[in-house]
Write a protein that holds these residues in place. Structure first.
Motif, PDB file in Angstrom:
ATOM      1  N   VAL A 219      26.409 -11.423  14.515  1.00 25.95           N
ATOM      2  CA  VAL A 219      27.100 -12.341  15.419  1.00 25.95           C
ATOM      3  C   VAL A 219      28.220 -13.040  14.667  1.00 25.95           C
ATOM      4  O   VAL A 219      28.014 -13.572  13.556  1.00 25.95           O
ATOM      5  CB  VAL A 219      26.114 -13.369  16.008  1.00 25.95           C
ATOM      6  CG1 VAL A 219      26.838 -14.326  16.953  1.00 25.95           C
ATOM      7  CG2 VAL A 219      24.975 -12.651  16.739  1.00 25.95           C
ATOM      8  N   VAL A 224      28.146 -17.713  17.031  1.00 27.63           N
ATOM      9  CA  VAL A 224      27.076 -18.580  16.514  1.00 27.63           C
ATOM     10  C   VAL A 224      27.244 -20.000  17.034  1.00 27.63           C
ATOM     11  O   VAL A 224      26.278 -20.682  17.394  1.00 27.63           O
ATOM     12  CB  VAL A 224      27.060 -18.553  14.976  1.00 27.63           C
ATOM     13  CG1 VAL A 224      26.077 -19.594  14.427  1.00 27.63           C
ATOM     14  CG2 VAL A 224      26.686 -17.163  14.466  1.00 27.63           C
ATOM     15  N   ASP A 225      28.511 -20.467  17.098  1.00 28.41           N
ATOM     16  CA  ASP A 225      28.787 -21.810  17.615  1.00 28.41           C
ATOM     17  C   ASP A 225      28.339 -21.941  19.077  1.00 28.41           C
ATOM     18  O   ASP A 225      27.693 -22.920  19.464  1.00 28.41           O
ATOM     19  CB  ASP A 225      30.281 -22.103  17.490  1.00 28.41           C
ATOM     20  CG  ASP A 225      30.641 -23.494  17.997  1.00 28.41           C
ATOM     21  OD1 ASP A 225      29.870 -24.446  17.726  1.00 28.41           O
ATOM     22  OD2 ASP A 225      31.674 -23.632  18.683  1.00 28.41           O
ATOM     23  N   LEU A 227      26.105 -20.065  20.635  1.00 29.66           N
ATOM     24  CA  LEU A 227      24.659 -19.974  20.714  1.00 29.66           C
ATOM     25  C   LEU A 227      23.987 -21.245  20.208  1.00 29.66           C
ATOM     26  O   LEU A 227      22.926 -21.655  20.723  1.00 29.66           O
ATOM     27  CB  LEU A 227      24.170 -18.764  19.922  1.00 29.66           C
ATOM     28  CG  LEU A 227      24.583 -17.395  20.478  1.00 29.66           C
ATOM     29  CD1 LEU A 227      24.179 -16.275  19.510  1.00 29.66           C
ATOM     30  CD2 LEU A 227      23.943 -17.158  21.850  1.00 29.66           C
ATOM     31  N   SER A 228      24.575 -21.898  19.210  1.00 30.11           N
ATOM     32  CA  SER A 228      24.019 -23.151  18.690  1.00 30.11           C
ATOM     33  C   SER A 228      24.061 -24.242  19.766  1.00 30.11           C
ATOM     34  O   SER A 228      23.098 -25.005  19.951  1.00 30.11           O
ATOM     35  CB  SER A 228      24.801 -23.600  17.459  1.00 30.11           C
ATOM     36  OG  SER A 228      24.688 -22.649  16.427  1.00 30.11           O
ATOM     37  N   SER A 272      19.334 -10.099  17.361  1.00 30.86           N
ATOM     38  CA  SER A 272      20.164 -10.995  16.536  1.00 30.86           C
ATOM     39  C   SER A 272      20.370 -12.335  17.236  1.00 30.86           C
ATOM     40  O   SER A 272      20.330 -13.410  16.604  1.00 30.86           O
ATOM     41  CB  SER A 272      21.522 -10.328  16.253  1.00 30.86           C
ATOM     42  OG  SER A 272      21.354  -9.142  15.505  1.00 30.86           O
ATOM     43  N   ILE A 273      20.609 -12.308  18.542  1.00 30.30           N
ATOM     44  CA  ILE A 273      20.848 -13.539  19.290  1.00 30.30           C
ATOM     45  C   ILE A 273      19.567 -14.376  19.354  1.00 30.30           C
ATOM     46  O   ILE A 273      19.603 -15.609  19.238  1.00 30.30           O
ATOM     47  CB  ILE A 273      21.360 -13.204  20.700  1.00 30.30           C
ATOM     48  CG1 ILE A 273      22.760 -12.601  20.587  1.00 30.30           C
ATOM     49  CG2 ILE A 273      21.361 -14.423  21.606  1.00 30.30           C
ATOM     50  CD1 ILE A 273      23.321 -12.082  21.884  1.00 30.30           C
ATOM     51  N   ARG A 275      17.214 -14.583  17.107  1.00 31.76           N
ATOM     52  CA  ARG A 275      17.005 -15.247  15.823  1.00 31.76           C
ATOM     53  C   ARG A 275      17.877 -16.491  15.710  1.00 31.76           C
ATOM     54  O   ARG A 275      17.440 -17.527  15.181  1.00 31.76           O
ATOM     55  CB  ARG A 275      17.304 -14.275  14.688  1.00 31.76           C
ATOM     56  CG  ARG A 275      16.273 -13.146  14.562  1.00 31.76           C
ATOM     57  CD  ARG A 275      16.417 -12.425  13.232  1.00 31.76           C
ATOM     58  NE  ARG A 275      15.432 -11.366  13.094  1.00 31.76           N
ATOM     59  CZ  ARG A 275      15.628 -10.091  13.372  1.00 31.76           C
ATOM     60  NH1 ARG A 275      16.831  -9.698  13.815  1.00 31.76           N
ATOM     61  NH2 ARG A 275      14.672  -9.204  13.213  1.00 31.76           N
ATOM     62  N   ILE A 276      19.118 -16.407  16.188  1.00 38.15           N
ATOM     63  CA  ILE A 276      20.017 -17.575  16.101  1.00 38.15           C
ATOM     64  C   ILE A 276      19.513 -18.704  17.007  1.00 38.15           C
ATOM     65  O   ILE A 276      19.489 -19.883  16.600  1.00 38.15           O
ATOM     66  CB  ILE A 276      21.455 -17.176  16.485  1.00 38.15           C
ATOM     67  CG1 ILE A 276      21.997 -16.194  15.449  1.00 38.15           C
ATOM     68  CG2 ILE A 276      22.348 -18.402  16.604  1.00 38.15           C
ATOM     69  CD1 ILE A 276      23.336 -15.591  15.819  1.00 38.15           C
ATOM     70  N   ASP A 279      16.604 -20.312  15.432  1.00 39.98           N
ATOM     71  CA  ASP A 279      16.978 -21.028  14.213  1.00 39.98           C
ATOM     72  C   ASP A 279      17.708 -22.336  14.533  1.00 39.98           C
ATOM     73  O   ASP A 279      17.516 -23.343  13.842  1.00 39.98           O
ATOM     74  CB  ASP A 279      17.854 -20.123  13.337  1.00 39.98           C
ATOM     75  CG  ASP A 279      18.247 -20.815  12.038  1.00 39.98           C
ATOM     76  OD1 ASP A 279      17.321 -21.209  11.287  1.00 39.98           O
ATOM     77  OD2 ASP A 279      19.454 -20.985  11.792  1.00 39.98           O
ATOM     78  N   LYS A 280      18.533 -22.344  15.588  1.00 33.92           N
ATOM     79  CA  LYS A 280      19.364 -23.508  15.902  1.00 33.92           C
ATOM     80  C   LYS A 280      18.686 -24.504  16.863  1.00 33.92           C
ATOM     81  O   LYS A 280      19.165 -25.625  17.006  1.00 33.92           O
ATOM     82  CB  LYS A 280      20.680 -23.055  16.526  1.00 33.92           C
ATOM     83  CG  LYS A 280      21.508 -22.134  15.631  1.00 33.92           C
ATOM     84  CD  LYS A 280      21.932 -22.866  14.363  1.00 33.92           C
ATOM     85  CE  LYS A 280      22.801 -21.958  13.492  1.00 33.92           C
ATOM     86  NZ  LYS A 280      23.264 -22.639  12.259  1.00 33.92           N
TER      87      LYS A 280
END
Length: 333
Positions: A219, A224-225, A227-228, A272-273, A275-276, A279-280
């Motif tokens: 990503v 990432v921003d 998704l965060s 992958s999404i 996991r983000i 994590d966030k």
């Protein structure tokens, strides 16, 4: 009147030239007569008073007699009316007696026929009574069943009202969550992502250019921003399920790719999404599912460049947890 008597007697004695002795005797008699006369006058006065009392009583009794005569007249009228009714009843009785005599004098064949008809009517009445009894039993049973059914309907209505309340509550929560997601992702372009509600679920569709390089499962920073920010909105959500669906176009992967095909690519990008997001944000992993649909659920025509770009996307599908609703459905339906 007393004076007149004395005068008459005096003249009588004077005219007769009676002797003194005789005069004295007669004077005594006169006094005796006067006393008797006075007594008679007293009795006369008493008799007059008594007569007045008797006249009053006679008047009273006369009035009572008139009232009694009036009452007697009314009673006479009632008596005549009762006599008339009694006469009618006697006539009716005589007619019934005549009819009874005629019936009694009928032939035995006619009597037998009448008895047979009567017996037939009795049987018909008995049959109708039996049928009526059965119908009453059936009606009572139907009423009991109806009562049970009505109670069940009321229970179902209460359940439906509760379901409607829960669904409305879920809709309000989903709508509120969508608004918060839109506010969190407000700075991203429409061609990069979209947020909409379909079939009671929130679809956050993220374009490939926001998340990945072509053929990559890593990503990008901008992705990432995004998704965060989404993860912070979903933080501690306990009443939604999160499905991450990877989608591709229909162009086959290259021979030197690290994954086998588009199915593989779509699944790896979804993973992958996931996991983000985990994590966030403080998201329960049990609520999250990663899946890949490959090129099999396109939203545009793969024969054009723009169509293929739209098909290369990742959809984050947020659906309300309907466990409580399903429990109600399973228990009451």
């Amino acid at each position: 009147m007393k004076t007149k008597y004395i005068l008459i007697l005096s003249l009588f004695f004077l005219s007769s030239c009676v002797s003194k002795k005789k005069f004295t005797e007669q004077s005594g008699e006169i006094k005796q007569l006067e006393l008797e006369n006075e007594a008679l006058e007293n009795k006369l006065e008493d008799a007059v008073e008594a007569n007045a009392g008797l006249e009053a009583k006679a008047d009273f009794f006369g009035k009572q007699n008139a009232t009694l005569k009036n009452d007697t007249t009314k009673l006479g009228q009632k008596l005549r009316a009762e006599q008339s009714k009694n006469k009618e009843l006697n006539k009716l009785y005589e007619d019934l007696v005549d009819q009874n005599k005629k019936l009694l004098s009928a032939s035995s064949a006619q009597k037998q026929r009448l008895l047979s008809e009567l017996e037939k009517q009795k049987r018909e009445v008995a049959s109708k009574n039996a049928t009526l009894t059965e119908k009453e039993k059936s009606l009572k049973k139907q009423q009991q069943e109806m009562d049970v059914l009505q109670a069940a309907i009321k229970q179902k209505e209460a359940t439906i009202e509760e379901l409607q309340r829960l669904l409305k509550e879920r809709e309000e929560k989903i709508s509120g969550l969508k608004n918060r997601i839109e506010q969190a992702l407000l700075n991203f372009d429409k061609d990069e992502l979209s947020v909409e509600i379909r079939d009671g679920k929130i679809y956050v569709s993220l374009a490939e250019k926001l998340l990945f390089q072509s053929g990559s499962t890593a990503v990008d920073a901008k992705g990432v921003d995004a998704l965060s920010k989404l993860a912070r909105v979903l933080d501690k959500q306990t009443e939604i399920n999160i499905l991450i669906e990877g989608h591709t176009d229909n162009v086959p992967v290259g021979s030197n790719a690290s994954f086998k095909d588009n199915w593989d690519l779509s699944v790896l990008r979804a993973t992958s999404i996931v996991r983000i997001l985990l994590d966030k944000g403080n998201i329960d992993p049990e609520m999250v599912v990663a899946s890949g649909r490959g090129e099999h659920v396109p939203v545009a025509d793969n024969s054009t460049k723009d169509g293929r770009a739209k098909n290369r996307r990742t959809e984050i599908i947020l659906s309300p947890n309907l466990g409580e609703i399903f429990e109600i459905l399973e228990s009451d339906f």
